[in-house]
Scaffold this active site. Structure first.
Site, short mmCIF file in Angstrom:
data_model
loop_
_atom_site.label_atom_id
_atom_site.label_comp_id
_atom_site.label_asym_id
_atom_site.label_seq_id
_atom_site.Cartn_x
_atom_site.Cartn_y
_atom_site.Cartn_z
N GLN A 42 32.04 41.03 37.35
CA GLN A 42 32.40 42.41 37.67
C GLN A 42 31.43 43.41 37.03
O GLN A 42 31.22 44.50 37.57
CB GLN A 42 33.83 42.72 37.21
CG GLN A 42 34.89 41.99 38.00
CD GLN A 42 35.00 42.44 39.44
OE1 GLN A 42 34.69 43.58 39.78
NE2 GLN A 42 35.44 41.54 40.31
N GLY A 79 26.89 37.02 43.87
CA GLY A 79 26.17 37.83 44.83
C GLY A 79 27.02 38.80 45.62
O GLY A 79 26.64 39.96 45.83
N CYS A 109 50.44 35.39 44.18
CA CYS A 109 51.74 35.11 44.78
C CYS A 109 51.92 33.60 44.80
O CYS A 109 51.14 32.89 45.44
CB CYS A 109 51.80 35.68 46.20
SG CYS A 109 53.42 35.55 46.98
#
Length: 412
Positions: free
Chosen positions: A186, A207, A344
């Site tokens: 990040q 990438g 989830c």
């Protein structure tokens, strides 16, 4: 799709035009970079040119760039490769120190080692802003330095954007001769990332987070860092990552890295200013919304020295009294694409492990909504979100939390 607003750039961002051109050009040329004939040598030249582009963008030597299929593989190669090498050299080295907010590519790789290879995991806690205190890392190491196989901490968190003191942590690990890995997926392309200056042994980048193709990334590893390979085969990429080299994707990755490095300062400030506008408006208009993560820099601070506490593209809120999934789907129906940052499991909404690690109550964490900006984000995109949010939030709030049946509500 032109009328839709995309605000999930932390998941993936739009492919840049120069990247598409680089990929197509190499696809037309073809060739296997491991072949010795002309086509192979031309493909190899493309790969090595891209390796140089990536190396310049992250501040390392080109020989330290090991191409992978993405950030997940790079993290696995580092965590497992370092553990196997260190534990193989000294069986006392069983402890893996990792932060409680790591990406699953790191945490689940470590948990695999725990389940199958005798690793002992020790978790580095974070504060309410999601920040690591280097002193805690030192305390964990000092319990038994000879038993630590590696330390790993992500450079910047993918959910709430906290930028960690990586160089300070790496310096502590280095005092004891312990290698450190960092997931910089990040951070790379969003803030200045310099591998050499950081002091880490290995670093993962990807990438598609910077406008490159999906399915390509890199593990940056110093020449002196010994890694046991996880894949075995042809001995490509320093024998750390065997497999046919994807020259076309690598060409695109190199083009994206070059673009990101060239535009880093201007884009970081532009995006952070837009992000601040979004945060300020949400705070003003939604008392039930709480910003999670470090306090963002002011516009003035951004102009002076850029973002240092929080990724410039990240605005992560919890909205009290509603499900994050409900808000996401309602915004999606209005043409705004966002994220909850949660997983989830078996159809049951689960709160983010990152928010829980920060001390956010489970019920509150379920109202998470992450807005992440990118190189294609405009003023109009932010306005579109702000215009769509009132109706979406009102409807999501009226639905309430999934676990709150009318009967259960009487007791709360």
């Amino acid at each position: 799709m032109a009328d839709r607003v995309y605000l999930d750039h932390a998941a993936t961002t739009d492919v840049l035009e120069p990247v598409m051109q680089a990929v197509l050009e190499q696809m037309r040329i073809g060739g296997n970079p491991s072949s010795l004939h002309g086509a192979g040598r031309r493909a190899r030249a493309t790969v090595e040119a891209a390796r140089e582009q990536v190396a310049r963008a992250v501040g390392c030597d080109s020989a330290e760039v090991i191409f992978t299929s993405g950030g997940t593989e790079a993290d696995n190669l580092a965590v497992k490769g370092l553990f196997y090498q260190r534990n193989g050299a000294d069986s006392r080295r069983t402890r893996v120190l990792l932060s409680t907010i790591e990406h699953h590519a790191v945490s689940e790789a470590a948990e695999w080692l725990e389940a199958h290879d005798g690793a002992e995991l020790e978790w580095i806690e974070v504060d309410a802003s999601g920040m690591i205190d280097p002193a805690e890392v030192r305390a964990l190491i000092e319990k038994a330095p000879e038993s630590v196989a590696l330390v790993t901490a992500m450079w910047a968190n993918n959910e709430m954007g906290a930028i960690q003191p990586i160089a300070a942590i790496a310096e502590i690990a280095a005092e004891y001769g312990i290698p450190m890995h960092t997931d910089a997926v990040q951070a790379f392309g969003a803030i200045p990332v310099n591998f050499r200056d950081s002091g880490v042994a290995t670093m993962a980048i990807s990438g598609h987070k910077i406008g490159g193709p999906m399915g390509i990334g890199a593990l940056i590893a110093t020449r002196t860092t010994a890694l046991s390979p996880v894949l075995h085969g042809g001995g490509q990429e320093r024998s750390v990552r065997s497999g046919t080299i994807d020259a076309a994707s690598i060409a695109g990755f190199g083009a994206a890295a070059a673009w990101a490095a060239e535009h880093l300062e201007t884009e970081s400030r532009r995006i952070a200013t837009l992000r601040n506008r979004l945060i300020n408006r949400v705070r003003e208009e939604y008392p039930a919304a709480t910003l999670r993560g470090p306090e963002p820099e002011t516009d003035l601070e951004i102009m002076k020295h850029g973002p240092t506490r929080r990724l410039p593209n990240n605005a992560h809120f919890t909205f009290a009294g509603c499900e994050g999934d409900s808000l996401l789907f309602l915004l999606d129906m209005a043409g705004i694409e966002t994220s909850t940052g949660s997983a989830c499991n078996a159809g049951v909404p689960r709160p983010s492990h990152v928010l829980l690690a920060m001390g956010v109550p489970e019920e509150t964490a379920r109202g998470a909504q992450r807005f992440t900006l990118g190189h294609s984000t405009t003023d109009a995109d932010i306005e579109a979100l702000l215009n769509a949010l009132p109706a979406a939030y009102a409807q999501a709030s009226s639905a309430g939390l999934a676990a709150h049946t009318p009967e259960a509500s009487r007791w709360h």
